[in-house]
Design a protein around this motif. Structure first.
Motif, PDB file in Angstrom:
ATOM      1  N   LEU A   1      -4.416  -4.096  31.675  1.00 48.43           N
ATOM      2  CA  LEU A   1      -5.180  -5.353  31.686  1.00 48.43           C
ATOM      3  C   LEU A   1      -6.671  -5.103  31.853  1.00 48.43           C
ATOM      4  N   ASP A   2      -7.146  -4.067  31.181  1.00 51.86           N
ATOM      5  CA  ASP A   2      -8.545  -3.669  31.287  1.00 51.86           C
ATOM      6  C   ASP A   2      -9.410  -4.611  30.463  1.00 51.86           C
ATOM      7  N   GLY A   3     -10.485  -5.092  31.054  1.00 48.39           N
ATOM      8  CA  GLY A   3     -11.384  -6.003  30.359  1.00 48.39           C
ATOM      9  C   GLY A   3     -12.154  -5.348  29.234  1.00 48.39           C
ATOM     10  N   ASP A   4     -12.184  -3.996  29.200  1.00 48.69           N
ATOM     11  CA  ASP A   4     -12.895  -3.283  28.137  1.00 48.69           C
ATOM     12  C   ASP A   4     -12.009  -2.996  26.940  1.00 48.69           C
ATOM     13  N   HIS A   5     -10.853  -3.644  26.880  1.00 52.08           N
ATOM     14  CA  HIS A   5      -9.934  -3.411  25.775  1.00 52.08           C
ATOM     15  C   HIS A   5     -10.630  -3.710  24.451  1.00 52.08           C
ATOM     16  N   PRO A   6     -10.401  -2.879  23.419  1.00 49.19           N
ATOM     17  CA  PRO A   6     -11.073  -3.090  22.131  1.00 49.19           C
ATOM     18  C   PRO A   6     -10.871  -4.491  21.573  1.00 49.19           C
ATOM     19  N   ASP A   7      -9.675  -5.051  21.759  1.00 52.13           N
ATOM     20  CA  ASP A   7      -9.411  -6.391  21.229  1.00 52.13           C
ATOM     21  C   ASP A   7     -10.291  -7.450  21.896  1.00 52.13           C
ATOM     22  N   GLN A   8     -10.769  -7.166  23.116  1.00 49.66           N
ATOM     23  CA  GLN A   8     -11.538  -8.151  23.872  1.00 49.66           C
ATOM     24  C   GLN A   8     -13.030  -8.091  23.560  1.00 49.66           C
ATOM     25  N   SER A   9     -13.487  -6.998  22.942  1.00 54.21           N
ATOM     26  CA  SER A   9     -14.925  -6.796  22.749  1.00 54.21           C
ATOM     27  C   SER A   9     -15.402  -7.170  21.348  1.00 54.21           C
ATOM     28  N   LEU A  10     -14.528  -7.774  20.556  1.00 55.40           N
ATOM     29  CA  LEU A  10     -14.899  -8.138  19.195  1.00 55.40           C
ATOM     30  C   LEU A  10     -15.773  -9.389  19.176  1.00 55.40           C
ATOM     31  N   PRO A  11     -16.704  -9.488  18.209  1.00 54.56           N
ATOM     32  CA  PRO A  11     -17.414 -10.759  17.995  1.00 54.56           C
ATOM     33  C   PRO A  11     -16.425 -11.839  17.574  1.00 54.56           C
ATOM     34  N   GLU A  12     -16.830 -13.110  17.756  1.00 50.83           N
ATOM     35  CA  GLU A  12     -15.919 -14.212  17.466  1.00 50.83           C
ATOM     36  C   GLU A  12     -15.462 -14.219  16.016  1.00 50.83           C
ATOM     37  N   SER A  13     -16.381 -13.899  15.095  1.00 51.53           N
ATOM     38  CA  SER A  13     -16.004 -13.895  13.672  1.00 51.53           C
ATOM     39  C   SER A  13     -14.951 -12.841  13.379  1.00 51.53           C
ATOM     40  N   LEU A  14     -15.121 -11.672  13.992  1.00 51.07           N
ATOM     41  CA  LEU A  14     -14.134 -10.610  13.780  1.00 51.07           C
ATOM     42  C   LEU A  14     -12.826 -10.910  14.499  1.00 51.07           C
ATOM     43  N   LYS A  15     -12.910 -11.630  15.618  1.00 52.06           N
ATOM     44  CA  LYS A  15     -11.676 -12.000  16.314  1.00 52.06           C
ATOM     45  C   LYS A  15     -10.811 -12.908  15.443  1.00 52.06           C
ATOM     46  N   ALA A  16     -11.468 -13.841  14.726  1.00 54.57           N
ATOM     47  CA  ALA A  16     -10.717 -14.718  13.825  1.00 54.57           C
ATOM     48  C   ALA A  16     -10.085 -13.925  12.693  1.00 54.57           C
ATOM     49  N   GLN A  17     -10.869 -12.965  12.170  1.00 55.13           N
ATOM     50  CA  GLN A  17     -10.324 -12.116  11.121  1.00 55.13           C
ATOM     51  C   GLN A  17      -9.158 -11.277  11.647  1.00 55.13           C
ATOM     52  N   ARG A  18      -9.310 -10.792  12.865  1.00 53.51           N
ATOM     53  CA  ARG A  18      -8.259  -9.966  13.457  1.00 53.51           C
ATOM     54  C   ARG A  18      -6.999 -10.808  13.697  1.00 53.51           C
ATOM     55  N   GLU A  19      -7.174 -12.038  14.135  1.00 51.26           N
ATOM     56  CA  GLU A  19      -6.032 -12.908  14.361  1.00 51.26           C
ATOM     57  C   GLU A  19      -5.300 -13.187  13.048  1.00 51.26           C
ATOM     58  N   GLU A  20      -6.071 -13.380  11.989  1.00 52.76           N
ATOM     59  CA  GLU A  20      -5.481 -13.565  10.657  1.00 52.76           C
ATOM     60  C   GLU A  20      -4.695 -12.331  10.235  1.00 52.76           C
ATOM     61  N   ASP A  21      -5.270 -11.154  10.474  1.00 56.85           N
ATOM     62  CA  ASP A  21      -4.587  -9.905  10.116  1.00 56.85           C
ATOM     63  C   ASP A  21      -3.285  -9.751  10.886  1.00 56.85           C
ATOM     64  N   ASN A  22      -3.304 -10.137  12.164  1.00 58.57           N
ATOM     65  CA  ASN A  22      -2.093 -10.025  12.980  1.00 58.57           C
ATOM     66  C   ASN A  22      -0.979 -10.932  12.458  1.00 58.57           C
ATOM     67  N   LEU A  23      -1.351 -12.145  12.055  1.00 52.65           N
ATOM     68  CA  LEU A  23      -0.336 -13.051  11.519  1.00 52.65           C
ATOM     69  C   LEU A  23       0.227 -12.528  10.199  1.00 52.65           C
ATOM     70  N   ARG A  24      -0.651 -12.022   9.334  1.00 51.39           N
ATOM     71  CA  ARG A  24      -0.159 -11.444   8.087  1.00 51.39           C
ATOM     72  C   ARG A  24       0.726 -10.228   8.367  1.00 51.39           C
ATOM     73  N   ALA A  25       0.380  -9.475   9.423  1.00 52.07           N
ATOM     74  CA  ALA A  25       1.210  -8.332   9.805  1.00 52.07           C
ATOM     75  C   ALA A  25       2.581  -8.794  10.289  1.00 52.07           C
ATOM     76  N   ALA A  26       2.607  -9.883  11.066  1.00 54.65           N
ATOM     77  CA  ALA A  26       3.883 -10.389  11.575  1.00 54.65           C
ATOM     78  C   ALA A  26       4.786 -10.846  10.439  1.00 54.65           C
ATOM     79  N   ILE A  27       4.175 -11.421   9.382  1.00 53.73           N
ATOM     80  CA  ILE A  27       4.966 -11.873   8.244  1.00 53.73           C
ATOM     81  C   ILE A  27       5.674 -10.696   7.569  1.00 53.73           C
ATOM     82  N   GLN A  28       5.057  -9.520   7.614  1.00 51.06           N
ATOM     83  CA  GLN A  28       5.600  -8.353   6.932  1.00 51.06           C
ATOM     84  C   GLN A  28       6.698  -7.645   7.728  1.00 51.06           C
ATOM     85  N   LEU A  29       6.901  -8.055   8.968  1.00 54.38           N
ATOM     86  CA  LEU A  29       7.932  -7.402   9.766  1.00 54.38           C
ATOM     87  C   LEU A  29       9.306  -7.703   9.167  1.00 54.38           C
TER      88      LEU A  29
END
Length: 799
Positions: free
Chosen positions: A157-185
């Protein structure tokens, strides 16, 4: 429109933009209005998990009203995930039970079953002419978020986790990528490992599958038995990590898949390091994090499978795993002696994942003997980081039991011991190259102290015959030579002395000779400098306590070596040092000098018992029996350590003092014996009193056997002697056995030595022909014990 929702409530119209649509759907699902649930239970994660587990799938297919209840459960779980990822709400540790319940294997399988069900329902509702390109349901959102939560928990639960340090625009892109990844499971959990080797799925899908499998195979069994993720001293049962929770996969299949994925990932390391510059630091961090999780899964499976990779591919797999491990630890850079022995004070997220759960370090130790020649630096680098971050801070100190799983083999423990010995030898090399021990960083000292503490624990258990290890003994002897030059390392020196005291005699003699003859180390010169420096410090008017301890430890080292039959390498330097200690003891106030005094008497007694001739000057206290006897009596009836050392010294050499000194010594020992028999000492000192009791009886018997005409009359008329004789006869009488009703008296009776029984005969007027010297030599055992925070050397009489 969400294909998992079929109730009558109208859905908001989602944007048609390809990037924002899935993200908007995820936020919609997370903020869906609650549907009514069971009274008083709605809103808790445990309620949501239990509710989803108890629903009948046949009813879910038919009754669309249940979909609202399911959506409420999903929203509750997603709300937890949002709180964890944003680190808002209650203390982070309070999330752990809920996360553990979601990662439970049965619930993870249930999620995939719900996913199949709602995909079927969604496909059924579409017309044949408008088949969707992809179907997204609430389970995909849960799995996408669960992957992020698993990664965050794995890093503590480290606050310096890479997922936590992204800019907001990249966080939205990352969230989109995660959902597309989940669809492929895949539709079934048991097919999840297979996508790691597939060329048809995205890197994001592989990353998500790695995170989900880490959550199930490593985090789930760990968190189930853990209060919080900050308790990093626990090493988990790796066999149950994979085998008990891997019912749908054989461990062999998992291991083969993970091994191939590790090989593929390692092949990309050089390319990643050369193409990802400082501006793409985040991507490099993400790759290292995924690599850390992949190695952890491979290590857990390899340990549980007991290394059944096809032997033809094992060297290749080992090389790939070590290359990937170096990428995680050093970002692909080369290891040096400095960064191997001096781990960073703060671990970044990928390295923390490797260290925190203990799986990868244990695996590297299990393969140490197999790949030591090629990958020793990598394993040592990982080991130092593990020790550094498990031995510091307010948490529990690292123990041997933390390094072992329940299914560990004896060869694994032998490998761990070998790693720690190699670590000590590397520190010796650094010190022999000219680095003063004061120049070792705090981190290096923590690592060295932790490794010596582990060796001490193994030595106490004689694990894998370590008490006969010449290599270990040699490493510790050399280490003491270097560390004894610095008065600030007394806690570390205590561990080294304790280890050496437990070594076998023949092994110690061979190791001492090997250390002296090894040209790679300047052991003899280093030890000689320690004698000179400490001797010089002893002549200071205001002697610091640190130098007093340093002098005592040097003498303790000599005691241990001489007790093993080792002759001092530099006899003149040893004699000069011991004489300097004796002179200093005479100048110190009685209360302040007893620690040095007892060590001096034990050292001289050991030399006598080991028949080592130390040519002391008659003008020095070390060669003056009269002065030594008076030093031995300076503790009064309080200092049991000093009384034991004095009694041992008496039995180690012929009595050569004046009759008056003889009688004073006899009176002193009689007082000590009667105080012990009367249970005079505080409860915390009673074990020590029982230990030294036979040694004091030995000395009394020895003095009685060496009575002369001048002292005999006074001795037999002494009322203390009569009183002690009565106590001894009472303890030794079978008729009085029933009268000894307390544990102390029982132990006192058991500790009666043959010398005490012989003393009874002496007090009764019977003469005993044989002496006590040989018995004292043969039946005394040297041990290290602590009092007031300092180690003491003590001979225990075996009875």
């Amino acid at each position: 429109m969400s294909t998992s929702e079929t109730d009558s409530e109208p859905e908001p119209v989602l944007a048609t933009d390809a990037v924002s649509s899935l993200t908007a759907f995820a936020h919609l699902s997370a903020t869906r209005p609650d549907r009514p649930g069971p009274t008083g239970q709605s809103g808790t994660v445990s309620w949501a998990v239990d509710t989803l587990a108890t629903l009948d799938f046949r009813l879910v297919r038919k009754d669309t009203a249940l979909h609202g209840l399911i959506q409420t459960c999903a929203s509750t779980i997603l709300a937890l995930f949002s709180a964890v990822l944003q680190q808002q709400g209650p203390a982070t540790d309070s999330f752990i039970p809920d996360i553990a319940s979601i990662l439970r294997p049965s619930f993870v399988h249930l999620l995939f079953q719900y996913r199949r069900l709602f995909r079927v329902l969604a496909a059924r509702d579409f017309k044949l002419t408008s088949a969707p390109l992809a179907i997204v349901c609430w389970v995909d959102i849960v799995l996408a978020k669960l992957g992020d939560v698993a990664a965050l928990v794995a890093a503590g639960l480290d606050g310096d986790h890479p997922d936590q340090s992204l800019p907001e625009s990249l966080k939205a892109q990352r969230e989109e990528d995660n959902l597309r990844a989940a669809i492929q499971l895949p539709d079934n959990w048991d097919m999840l490992p297979s996508i790691l080797l597939s060329e048809r799925v995205s890197a994001a899908a592989k990353r998500l599958s790695i995170r989900l499998m880490l959550g199930r195979y490593i985090l789930s069994p760990a968190l189930s038995g853990q209060v919080g993720v900050d308790n990093t001293s626990v090493t988990y049962k790796l066999q149950s990590t994979v085998s008990e929770h891997g019912a749908f996969h054989s461990i062999h299949q998992l291991l083969s898949t993970f091994a191939e994925f590790v090989r593929q990932s390692a092949a990309r390391v050089d390319e990643l390091c050369s193409t990802l510059g400082p501006g793409l630091r985040y991507l490099l961090q993400q790759e290292r994090l995924t690599s850390a999780m992949a190695i952890s899964l491979f290590a857990a499976a390899d340990i549980a499978q007991d290394s059944t990779i096809d032997p033809a591919f094992r060297p290749q797999t080992m090389t790939a795993a070590m290359q990937l491990l170096r990428f995680v630890l050093n970002e692909g850079g080369y290891t040096t002696q400095t960064n191997i022995l001096n781990p960073p004070d703060h671990l970044d997220i990928p390295t923390s994942v490797i260290i925190r759960w203990g799986v990868v370090p244990q695996w590297t130790w299990s393969v140490w003997l197999e790949c030591r020649s090629l990958h020793a630096d990598t394993i040592i680098c990982l080991t130092t980081a593990y020790i550094r971050h498990h031995s510091a801070g307010p948490g529990p100190v690292l123990e041997v039991s933390d390094l072992m799983s329940t299914n560990s083999r004896s060869s694994d423990q032998a490998a761990m011991i070998s790693v720690m010995i190699d670590l000590v030898l590397r520190f010796n090399s650094v010190l022999s190259a000219g680095a003063h021990s004061k120049q070792l960083s705090t981190g290096m000292m923590i690592v060295l102290h932790g490794s010596c503490r582990l060796i001490t624990q193994w030595m106490n258990l004689d694990s894998c015959g370590i008490q006969r290890s010449k290599e270990c003994c040699k490493a510790l002897i050399i280490l003491f030579g270097y560390l004894s030059k610095n008065e600030q390392h007394f806690t570390l020196n205590e561990l080294v002395i304790e280890c050496l005291a437990l070594m076998r005699g023949q092994c110690t003699r061979e190791a001492w000779k090997a250390a002296a003859e090894d040209n790679n180390f300047c052991f003899v010169e280093a030890l000689g400098q320690s004698f000179i420096q400490t001797k010089t410090a002893l002549f200071q008017d205001d002697l610091p306590k640190s130098w007093e301890i340093c002098a005592a430890q040097l003498m303790q080292f000599l005691v241990v070596m001489m007790s093993k039959g080792v002759q001092p390498l530099d006899l003149d330097a040893s004699v000069d040092f011991i004489e300097a200690v004796g002179e200093r003891v005479l100048e110190m106030p009685l209360n302040n000098g007893q620690f040095l005094c007892e060590t001096l008497l034990t050292c001289l007694a050991t030399a006598n018992l080991s028949e080592i001739d130390l040519p002391f000057s008659k003008a020095n206290v070390a060669g003056d029996d009269e002065a030594l006897w008076r030093l031995g009596m300076c503790g009064g009836g309080v200092n049991l350590f000093l009384a034991s050392a004095f009694a041992l010294y008496i039995t180690s050499a012929p009595v050569s003092v004046e009759p008056l000194t003889y009688l004073e010594g006899l009176e002193h020992l009689l007082d000590m014996a009667l105080l012990i028999c009367s249970r005079h000492y505080p409860r915390e000192d009673e074990p020590l009193a029982l230990i030294v009791w036979p040694t004091i009886c030995d000395a009394l018997a020895y003095l009685l056997e060496h009575n002369d005409d001048t002292t005999a009359a006074y001795t037999w008329a002494n009322t203390r002697m009569s009183a002690l004789g009565s106590v001894l006869r009472s303890l030794g009488s079978r008729e009085d056995e029933d009268s000894i009703c307390d544990e102390y008296g029982t132990l006192l009776k058991r500790r009666l030595s043959s010398a005490a029984r012989r003393m009874l005969q002496e007090t009764g007027g019977e003469q005993k022909g044989n002496g006590i010297e040989d018995a004292a030599r043969d039946r005394n055992e040297l041990v290290i014990c602590k009092l007031d925070g300092f180690s003491r050397v003590l001979y225990i009489r075996k009875v």
